[in-house]
Design an enzyme around this catalytic site. Sequence first.
Site, PDB file in Angstrom:
ATOM      1  N   LYS A 282       0.815  -0.918   0.067  1.00 36.92           N
ATOM      2  CA  LYS A 282       0.066  -0.142   0.023  1.00 36.92           C
ATOM      3  C   LYS A 282       0.934   1.314   0.120  1.00 36.92           C
ATOM      4  CE  LYS A 282      -4.209  -1.271   2.343  1.00 36.92           C
ATOM      5  NZ  LYS A 282      -5.181  -1.157   3.476  1.00 36.92           N
TER       6      LYS A 282
ATOM      7  N   GLU B  86      -0.096  -2.828  16.595  1.00 33.98           N
ATOM      8  CA  GLU B  86      -0.620  -3.344  15.300  1.00 33.98           C
ATOM      9  C   GLU B  86      -0.255  -4.791  15.394  1.00 33.98           C
ATOM     10  OE1 GLU B  86      -2.092  -1.727  13.035  1.00 33.98           O
ATOM     11  OE2 GLU B  86      -1.452   0.298  13.482  1.00 33.98           O
TER      12      GLU B  86
ATOM     13  N   ASN C  44      -8.030  -3.925   9.282  1.00 34.59           N
ATOM     14  CA  ASN C  44      -8.447  -2.795   9.796  1.00 34.59           C
ATOM     15  C   ASN C  44      -9.029  -2.965  11.020  1.00 34.59           C
ATOM     16  OD1 ASN C  44      -7.745  -1.591   7.504  1.00 34.59           O
ATOM     17  ND2 ASN C  44      -9.596  -1.970   6.578  1.00 34.59           N
TER      18      ASN C  44
ATOM     19  N   HIS D 289      -1.220   6.845  15.804  1.00 37.69           N
ATOM     20  CA  HIS D 289      -1.960   6.078  15.100  1.00 37.69           C
ATOM     21  C   HIS D 289      -2.149   4.849  15.919  1.00 37.69           C
ATOM     22  CE1 HIS D 289      -4.011   3.979  11.781  1.00 37.69           C
ATOM     23  NE2 HIS D 289      -3.108   3.009  11.864  1.00 37.69           N
TER      24      HIS D 289
HETATM   25  N1  GLY Z   1      -2.277  -1.531   7.055  1.00 36.68           N
HETATM   26  C1  GLY Z   1      -3.435  -2.419   6.605  1.00 36.68           C
HETATM   27  C2  GLY Z   1      -2.935  -2.817   5.227  1.00 36.68           C
HETATM   28  O1  GLY Z   1      -1.799  -3.080   4.855  1.00 36.68           O
HETATM   29  O2  GLY Z   1      -3.870  -3.412   4.561  1.00 36.68           O
END
Ligand code: GLY
Length: 333
Positions: free
Chosen positions: A134, A176, A230, A249
């Site tokens: 991403k 995370e 998410n 975050h």
């Molecule tokens: N950080 C969420 C994803 O890479 O989809």
Amino acid sequence: MIIPVNLDEKYDVIVENGALDDAEKHLNLNRKVLVLTDDGVPEMYAEKVAKKCETPVVVTLKHGEESKNFDNFKHILSVMLENSFSRKDCVVAVGGGVVGDIGGFAASCYMRGVDFYNVPTTLLSMVDSSIGGKTAIDFMGVKNVVGSFYQPKAVVVDPRVLSTLDDRQFYAGLAESIKMAATSDASLFEFIENADVKRDVKEIIERSILIKKAVVEKDEKEEGLRKVLNFGHTVGHAIESAEQGRLLHGECVATGMLYACSDGVKTRLEYIMTKFGLPVRTEKTAAQLLPYITHDKKASGGKISTVYVDEIGSFKFIDRTAEEILLISEKKK
Ligand code: GLY
């Protein structure tokens, strides 16, 4: 550990103490290399990479999300053009999610795509944002609204660089990993609950990356399963926006997870988050969060698809209105 990510174009994630000192072993640096970093990252890391390059050009952005903008995107492309970068040259991002996102996006656009390498230096980018392709910049006040899916050619994770990361950033990154373990790996969750996380960080990174790899391999473009990443983000993003930069975050995602799980899971999450100094409450009221949730990009037809965890290590997607999400959790408090 070398973790292959098996997409159309395969790449390796190398997780190795000291990997940064051997960057040239893992990356092809015998060409022009734009080394992108920011002023929040200790200079020595970009320097280490630059020293291994045949022709390095170092670009240092200001740290922070605001740097993911069009001007910096243009700046990176203009530096590449002015230095006559060709289609065969490359970009290496050395830093956290900000340089990874904008560096990857610039690499995906320059001459329709040059090689991109990620060298994450924050825990958050090691376990999540550096893997999966991403890339994005923010535009007109909307986060990540202009970008592409563009996989790196390799990701080099050197856990030793975390020694210079401050504790707050470290634990926000750990959130995370907790997020991924909560939805997808009960044994990793238990491991983190009981671990000396600083000592055991390499194992936590490796096991988190294995989760991320498995998800991305099944759903590269986030058409379904990848949305599991998410978890905690619907309310988390709302808190992050309402707090206007006062919280990190990962801290917001940590609190956000508590709005999307059963009471049993909430108890375990609160325990683990308290242990690591992550916030278990938001000071914002439901009324303050509501407008941000209704603007959430996952909203459609009045309902928002959210990841919900009934039991650690598993998840389901449920559709709720913004009011339901907030009222349900208000009732639980
Ligand atoms: N950080 C969420 C994803 O890479 O989809």
